[in-house]
Write an enzyme that holds these catalytic residues in place. Structure first.
Site, short mmCIF file in Angstrom:
data_model
loop_
_atom_site.label_atom_id
_atom_site.label_comp_id
_atom_site.label_asym_id
_atom_site.label_seq_id
_atom_site.Cartn_x
_atom_site.Cartn_y
_atom_site.Cartn_z
N GLY A 12 0.78 -1.23 0.00
CA GLY A 12 0.00 0.00 0.00
C GLY A 12 0.81 1.28 0.00
CG ASN A 14 1.76 3.58 -5.64
OD1 ASN A 14 2.17 4.64 -6.11
ND2 ASN A 14 2.33 2.41 -5.92
CG MET A 90 -1.45 -7.42 -7.15
SD MET A 90 -0.80 -6.32 -8.44
CE MET A 90 0.28 -7.47 -9.29
NE ARG A 91 -9.03 -10.71 -5.88
CZ ARG A 91 -8.82 -12.03 -5.82
NH1 ARG A 91 -9.42 -12.85 -6.64
NH2 ARG A 91 -8.01 -12.54 -4.91
CG LEU A 93 -11.71 -4.20 -10.77
CD1 LEU A 93 -11.59 -2.68 -10.82
CD2 LEU A 93 -12.40 -4.65 -9.49
CG HIS A 109 1.26 -1.51 -15.32
ND1 HIS A 109 1.03 -2.76 -14.75
CD2 HIS A 109 2.20 -1.69 -16.27
CE1 HIS A 109 1.81 -3.65 -15.35
NE2 HIS A 109 2.53 -3.03 -16.27
CB THR A 141 -10.81 0.52 -20.68
OG1 THR A 141 -9.47 0.15 -21.02
CG2 THR A 141 -10.95 2.03 -20.77
CB THR A 172 11.18 6.64 -5.81
OG1 THR A 172 11.79 6.60 -7.09
CG2 THR A 172 11.91 5.73 -4.86
CD GLU A 174 4.71 2.33 -9.06
OE1 GLU A 174 3.57 2.09 -8.63
OE2 GLU A 174 5.59 1.44 -9.21
C1 GAR Z 1 3.27 -0.88 -7.46
O1 GAR Z 1 4.54 -0.91 -8.07
C2 GAR Z 1 2.18 -0.84 -8.50
O2 GAR Z 1 2.50 -0.05 -9.62
C3 GAR Z 1 2.10 -2.29 -8.87
O3 GAR Z 1 2.20 -2.98 -7.65
C4 GAR Z 1 2.98 -2.21 -6.75
C5 GAR Z 1 2.19 -2.02 -5.49
O4 GAR Z 1 2.96 -1.42 -4.49
N1 GAR Z 1 0.90 -2.59 -9.57
C6 GAR Z 1 0.79 -3.55 -10.48
O5 GAR Z 1 1.70 -4.27 -10.81
C7 GAR Z 1 -0.60 -3.69 -11.09
N2 GAR Z 1 -0.55 -4.46 -12.27
P1 GAR Z 1 2.26 -0.72 -3.24
O6 GAR Z 1 1.29 -1.74 -2.65
O7 GAR Z 1 3.39 -0.43 -2.30
O8 GAR Z 1 1.58 0.53 -3.72
#
Ligand code: GAR
Length: 210
Positions: A12, A14, A90-91, A93, A109, A141, A172, A174
Site C-alpha cells: 500500500g 501508493n 492484483m485482481r 475487475l 502500473h 477500461t 519512488t 509512482e
Molecule cells: C506498485 O509498483 C504498482 O504499480 C504495482 O504494484 C505495486 C504495489 O505497491 N501494480 C501492479 O503491478 C498492477 N498491475 P504498493 O502496494 O506499495 O503501492
C-alpha cells in the site's frame, strides 16, 4: 472535494502517497476508505494508522468471483465514491464493475504502457534491453493495463539492475505520479471521453522525467 476509495492487495505504499497528498488543504480529493482483497494486506494497518476506514474481502470467503465483487460493490454503494484508485490491486475487475464506474477508475502500473502490461513487468523491461522504465497512471477500461493514459514518469534503467532494484526506482516516481494524476482527474482537468483521455489542463505537464 471528491471522495476516493483506494483498492490495494499489498503494502500500500501508493495508497499512503495518495493519503499524504490528500492531507493537504488544497488537494481536491479525500481518501474516504481503503478496500483490500486480502485480510493481511500490509497496507490495511497503515491506512488504519492514518485514520482511514478499511474493508477487506478475502476471495476465499466467497463462492465465486461474482459474489466477491458483489460484496465490494455493496460496500461502495454505501461509500459512494466519486473516484476509485487501484493501487497495487492484483485482481482483474469485471466488465460490469468497470462499466458501473466508467471513467472514474484509475490504475497505476509500473511500466511505460503500452509496453509491458501484466506481470513481471520490470524483468521484461530489463530483458528487452530498455534504457528507460517508468510508471503509468491510466483510466481503467476492460483490457488489462489498458485504457487512456493520464500521467507517466520515466526513470533510467542502470546496468546491473535487477527486477527488484528497478522496481524500487520506479516505485519512488509512482509516489509522485499517482497523486499528480489523481489531482488532475479530481479537478476535472483530465477526463475520459469516448475512450480517450482528454486534457483540459492548459500547459500542465502530465509526464515527468527524473
Ligand atoms: C506498485 O509498483 C504498482 O504499480 C504495482 O504494484 C505495486 C504495489 O505497491 N501494480 C501492479 O503491478 C498492477 N498491475 P504498493 O502496494 O506499495 O503501492
Amino acid at each position: 472535494r471528491k471522495k476516493v476509495v483506494v483498492f490495494i492487495s499489498g503494502g500500500g505504499s501508493n495508497m499512503i502517497a495518495l493519503a499524504k497528498a490528500a492531507a493537504a488543504a488544497d488537494f481536491p480529493a479525500d481518501i474516504i476508505a481503503v478496500v483490500a482483497d486480502k485480510v493481511d494486506a500490509g497496507g490495511l494497518d497503515k491506512a488504519a494508522g492514518l485514520g482511514i476506514p478499511t474493508f477487506s474481502f478475502a476471495r476465499r470467503d466467497f463462492a465465486s468471483k461474482e459474489a466477491h465483487e458483489a460484496a465490494i460493490v455493496d460496500e461502495l454503494d454505501r461509500l459512494q465514491p466519486d473516484i476509485i484508485c487501484l493501487a497495487g490491486y492484483m485482481r482483474l475487475l469485471s466488465a460490469a464493475f468497470i462499466q458501473r464506474y466508467e471513467g472514474r477508475i484509475l490504475n497505476i502500473h509500473p511500466s511505460l504502457l503500452p509496453l509491458f502490461p501484466g506481470l513481471h513487468t520490470h524483468q521484461r523491461a530489463i530483458d528487452a534491453g530498455m534504457r528507460i522504465a517508468g510508471c503509468t497512471v491510466h483510466f481503467v477500461t476492460e483490457g488489462m493495463d489498458d485504457g487512456p493514459i493520464v500521467a507517466q514518469a520515466a526513470v533510467p534503467v542502470m546496468s546491473g539492475d535487477t527486477a527488484d532494484s528497478l522496481a524500487a526506482r520506479v516505485l519512488t516516481v509512482e509516489h509522485a505520479t499517482y497523486p499528480m494524476a489523481l489531482r488532475l482527474v479530481a479537478e476535472g482537468k483530465v477526463r475520459m471521453e469516448a475512450g480517450r483521455a482528454v486534457s483540459h489542463a492548459i500547459r500542465e505537464a502530465t509526464g515527468m522525467l527524473i
